[in-house]
Design an enzyme around this catalytic site. Structure first.
Site, PDB file in Angstrom:
ATOM      1  N   CYS A  45       0.938  -1.412  -0.141  1.00  0.00           N
ATOM      2  CA  CYS A  45      -0.276  -0.491  -0.275  1.00  0.00           C
ATOM      3  C   CYS A  45       0.746   1.384  -0.262  1.00  0.00           C
ATOM      4  O   CYS A  45       1.044   1.909  -1.020  1.00  0.00           O
ATOM      5  CB  CYS A  45      -1.193   0.228   1.628  1.00  0.00           C
ATOM      6  SG  CYS A  45      -2.407   1.462   1.238  1.00  0.00           S
ATOM      7  N   CYS A  50      -1.372   1.938  -2.833  1.00  0.00           N
ATOM      8  CA  CYS A  50      -2.576   3.174  -2.702  1.00  0.00           C
ATOM      9  C   CYS A  50      -2.276   3.918  -2.577  1.00  0.00           C
ATOM     10  O   CYS A  50      -2.859   5.222  -3.296  1.00  0.00           O
ATOM     11  CB  CYS A  50      -3.308   2.806  -1.424  1.00  0.00           C
ATOM     12  SG  CYS A  50      -3.592   0.866  -0.471  1.00  0.00           S
ATOM     13  N   LYS A  53      -0.286   4.873  -6.035  1.00  0.00           N
ATOM     14  CA  LYS A  53      -1.335   5.316  -6.634  1.00  0.00           C
ATOM     15  C   LYS A  53      -1.994   6.455  -6.949  1.00  0.00           C
ATOM     16  O   LYS A  53      -2.087   7.554  -7.920  1.00  0.00           O
ATOM     17  CB  LYS A  53      -2.054   4.489  -7.220  1.00  0.00           C
ATOM     18  CG  LYS A  53      -3.198   3.901  -7.789  1.00  0.00           C
ATOM     19  CD  LYS A  53      -4.492   4.356  -7.801  1.00  0.00           C
ATOM     20  CE  LYS A  53      -5.101   4.258  -6.496  1.00  0.00           C
ATOM     21  NZ  LYS A  53      -5.319   2.785  -5.852  1.00  0.00           N
ATOM     22  N   TYR A 179      -9.525  -3.118 -11.191  1.00  0.00           N
ATOM     23  CA  TYR A 179      -8.797  -1.874 -10.492  1.00  0.00           C
ATOM     24  C   TYR A 179      -8.057  -0.964 -10.951  1.00  0.00           C
ATOM     25  O   TYR A 179      -7.637   0.042 -11.165  1.00  0.00           O
ATOM     26  CB  TYR A 179      -8.438  -2.112  -8.612  1.00  0.00           C
ATOM     27  CG  TYR A 179      -9.364  -2.181  -7.829  1.00  0.00           C
ATOM     28  CD1 TYR A 179     -10.360  -1.694  -6.919  1.00  0.00           C
ATOM     29  CD2 TYR A 179     -10.407  -3.398  -7.433  1.00  0.00           C
ATOM     30  CE1 TYR A 179     -11.113  -1.346  -6.512  1.00  0.00           C
ATOM     31  CE2 TYR A 179     -10.941  -4.103  -6.358  1.00  0.00           C
ATOM     32  CZ  TYR A 179     -11.548  -2.635  -5.886  1.00  0.00           C
ATOM     33  OH  TYR A 179     -12.673  -2.886  -5.192  1.00  0.00           O
ATOM     34  N   GLU A 183      -7.454   1.864 -12.773  1.00  0.00           N
ATOM     35  CA  GLU A 183      -7.290   3.411 -12.167  1.00  0.00           C
ATOM     36  C   GLU A 183      -5.596   3.609 -13.350  1.00  0.00           C
ATOM     37  O   GLU A 183      -5.573   5.181 -13.774  1.00  0.00           O
ATOM     38  CB  GLU A 183      -6.538   3.406 -11.069  1.00  0.00           C
ATOM     39  CG  GLU A 183      -7.685   2.408  -9.813  1.00  0.00           C
ATOM     40  CD  GLU A 183      -7.221   2.109  -8.150  1.00  0.00           C
ATOM     41  OE1 GLU A 183      -6.059   1.829  -8.993  1.00  0.00           O
ATOM     42  OE2 GLU A 183      -8.398   2.186  -7.761  1.00  0.00           O
ATOM     43  N   HIS A 437     -26.919  21.104  -0.894  1.00  0.00           N
ATOM     44  CA  HIS A 437     -27.067  22.047  -1.726  1.00  0.00           C
ATOM     45  C   HIS A 437     -25.981  23.088  -1.783  1.00  0.00           C
ATOM     46  O   HIS A 437     -25.516  23.807  -0.478  1.00  0.00           O
ATOM     47  CB  HIS A 437     -28.452  22.228  -1.445  1.00  0.00           C
ATOM     48  CG  HIS A 437     -28.751  22.932  -3.174  1.00  0.00           C
ATOM     49  ND1 HIS A 437     -28.803  21.887  -4.659  1.00  0.00           N
ATOM     50  CD2 HIS A 437     -29.239  24.410  -3.645  1.00  0.00           C
ATOM     51  CE1 HIS A 437     -29.645  22.923  -5.187  1.00  0.00           C
ATOM     52  NE2 HIS A 437     -29.077  24.196  -5.124  1.00  0.00           N
ATOM     53  N   GLU A 442     -26.158  15.239  -3.065  1.00  0.00           N
ATOM     54  CA  GLU A 442     -27.519  15.503  -2.189  1.00  0.00           C
ATOM     55  C   GLU A 442     -28.486  14.477  -3.001  1.00  0.00           C
ATOM     56  O   GLU A 442     -29.427  14.074  -2.725  1.00  0.00           O
ATOM     57  CB  GLU A 442     -27.709  16.662  -2.842  1.00  0.00           C
ATOM     58  CG  GLU A 442     -28.068  17.025  -4.093  1.00  0.00           C
ATOM     59  CD  GLU A 442     -28.292  19.037  -4.078  1.00  0.00           C
ATOM     60  OE1 GLU A 442     -29.660  19.600  -2.905  1.00  0.00           O
ATOM     61  OE2 GLU A 442     -28.000  19.472  -4.737  1.00  0.00           O
TER      62      GLU A 442
END
Ligand code: FAD
Ligand code: NDP
Length: 453
Positions: A45, A50, A53, A179, A183, A437, A442
């Site tokens: 990672c 992670c 990346k 993935y 990516e 908002h 939302e």
């Protein structure tokens, strides 16, 4: 957990996401702990996963920001990107994190032993030239990229090598549809490369919701990524002076300067001495464990990618924390329900819970709510990109079974919805929630009419 007969109460093999967390937590509870690491602290990672990346994803996103700024009145000349500068800055950050991990382990009283470890017997670990004894062993050795054995496969690189490329190649062919393929297609395209993504099936990201997969494919095509679906790879050929050719069985050919294999990962369990001791591995080499992460040999445990349960950093960490509870006399199993995930593609994917197909297959009667819209940023920027949001709802209980999104910040947005699903939220509770908002998120609390009953 303390037993004075052995040098340690726990030896952890692998200082990655899972191993570091388990070692620190166990030491914090008073255990004498050592962690063996043959590479850099932090594991996949931190070093080749992670973290680097995501830094590259950020780098690629600036391309959009520069493009979009003109619509908001900014006047600027065309920016230039330097790959070596990005790699140097990324390397500095990773070195800083390696130091953070070292300090965390030192500060917890965990002994770091550098070198490759294997098990000599049930209580003896060999690390390089030394050996030590321990009450319990935790295998947390992670995984490594898998490359299919087709002719010329060695002409391609794997994701570990992307992070140290000296330059950004002008044309990149990426093989795979998971993935990593998706990516890196977004990253490399954003940074200026021509990208072809070569996938053997009809649509990538198998296992994700079909609306997510189709929406993302459409948006990636708009960004100029060449999606080559239904293309098996038969061989790779070197083109004299002009890159690498990916050849399919029906005459399909894709030429590029660099080929990236993104065809999955396999557990790092070879040469650990596990099978000789009677620790069972499955056909893929993954360590077989029970719900408490104990292997078939009592006292030997395994967590994270080497167990091939769900290869995500927070899952490895969750398994580590559950295991430490178990070792402290409180048997605790990791709960795999409603684990959220994001694909840091461009645009991003975020999801938690069941896909429409999985909900139906599980026997739920479902209602589907879906909204596709142009995010506000894209009005003035003129960017032709849409966001897709989808809710899968159980008709009988009104429980929201799945939340899916393709659009900016989908990963960030999904974390909060994961809490809602963990709490068993119903569609009525989503409806009763006041939106913020103006945001894209939302929309998840304002979808009223099902598209399918
Ligand atoms: P690892 O982190 O792989 O650690 C295993 C460690 O064991 C390594 O340091 C290795 O050197 C060491 N080791 C192995 N064998 C031995 C031995 N015999 N002796 C001593 N040491 C040994 N997950 C996410 O959640 N989000 C993401 O965005 C994400 N992006 C990713 C991007 C890429 C390109 C890749 C490859 C993975 C990504 N992942 C992501 C997955 C994530 O990195 C892994 O799930 C996670 O690192 C698994 O942790 P682990 O502790 O099981 O193993
Ligand atoms: P994935 O398992 O996600 O995808 C592997 C891809 O390779 C699939 O599309 C698969 O096709 C294809 N494939 C497998 N074998 C072959 C073959 N022999 N020939 C052609 N294609 C093949 O693996 P990745 O390598 O992308 O990533 C590994 C894991 O790391 C992920 O599953 C995930 O758990 C983790 N990860 C998480 C990230 C995140 O959280 N954002 C980012 C990166 C990695 P098919 O679908 O047809 O089987």
């Amino acid at each position: 957990m303390t037993n004075s007969v052995y040098d340690y109460d726990l030896v952890v093999v692998g200082a990655g996401s899972g191993g570091v967390r388990a070692a620190r937590m166990a030491a914090a509870r008073g255990a004498r702990v050592a962690v063996a690491e043959e590479g850099r602290l932090g594991g996949t990672c931190v070093n080749v996963g992670c973290v680097p990346k995501k830094l590259m994803v950020y780098a690629a996103q600036f391309a959009d920001a520069f493009d979009d700024a003109g619509g908001f009145g900014w006047k600027s000349s065309a920016p230039a990107f330097s790959w070596p500068d990005l790699i140097a800055a990324k390397d500095d950050e990773i070195a800083r994190l390696n130091g953070v991990y070292r300090r965390l382990l030192d500060g917890s009283g965990v002994e770091i032993v550098e070198g490759r470890a294997s098990l000599a017997d049930r209580h003896t670990i060999v690390i390089g030239d030394t050996h030590c004894t321990t009450e319990a062993v935790l295998i947390a050795t992670g995984g490594r990229p898998f490359v299919p054995g087709v002719p010329g496969a060695e002409l391609g690189i794997v994701s570990d090598a992307v992070f140290t490329l000296p330059d950004l190649p002008p044309r990149i062919g990426i093989i795979g549809g998971g993935y990593i393929a998706v990516e890196f297609a977004g990253i490399m395209r954003g940074l200026g490369a021509e990208v072809s993504l070569i996938y053997r099936g009809p649509l990538f990201l198998r296992g994700f919701d079909d609306d997510v997969r189709a929406t993302l494919a459409g948006e990636m095509v708009k960004r100029g990524i060449n999606l080559c679906f239904n293309m098996e790879v038969e061989r790779l050929e070197e083109l004299i002076g002009d890159g690498i050719r990916v050849c399919g069985p029906t005459g399909d050919e894709i030429d590029s300067d660099l080929v990236l294999w993104a065809t999955g990962r396999v557990p790092n369990t070879a040469d650990l001495g596990l099978e000789a001791l009677g620790v069972e591995l499955d056909g893929n080499g993954a360590v077989v464990v029970n719900e408490y992460s104990e292997t078939t040999l009592p006292g030997i445990y395994a967590i994270g990618d080497c167990t091939d349960r769900m290869a995500l950093t927070p899952v490895a960490i969750g398994e580590a924390m559950a295991l430490v509870e178990t070792l402290n006399g409180n048997p605790t199993a990791m709960n795999y329900d409603n684990i959220p995930t994001a694909v840091f593609s461009r645009p991003q994917v975020g999801m938690v819970g069941l896909t429409e197909d999985k909900a139906r297959a599980a026997g739920h009667e479902i209602r589907i709510f879906r909204s596709t819209f142009r995010p506000m940023l894209n009005t003035l920027s003129g960017r032709d990109e849409h966001t897709m949001m989808k809710l899968v709802v159980d008709r009988i209980s009104d429980r929201v079974l799945g939340v899916h999104m393709v659009g900016p910040d989908a990963g960030e947005i999904m974390q909060g919805f994961a809490v809602a699903l963990k709490c068993g939220a119903t569609k009525a509770q989503f409806d009763a929630t006041v939106g913020i908002h103006p945001t894209a998120a939302e929309e998840f609390v304002t979808m009223r009419e099902p598209v399918e009953e």
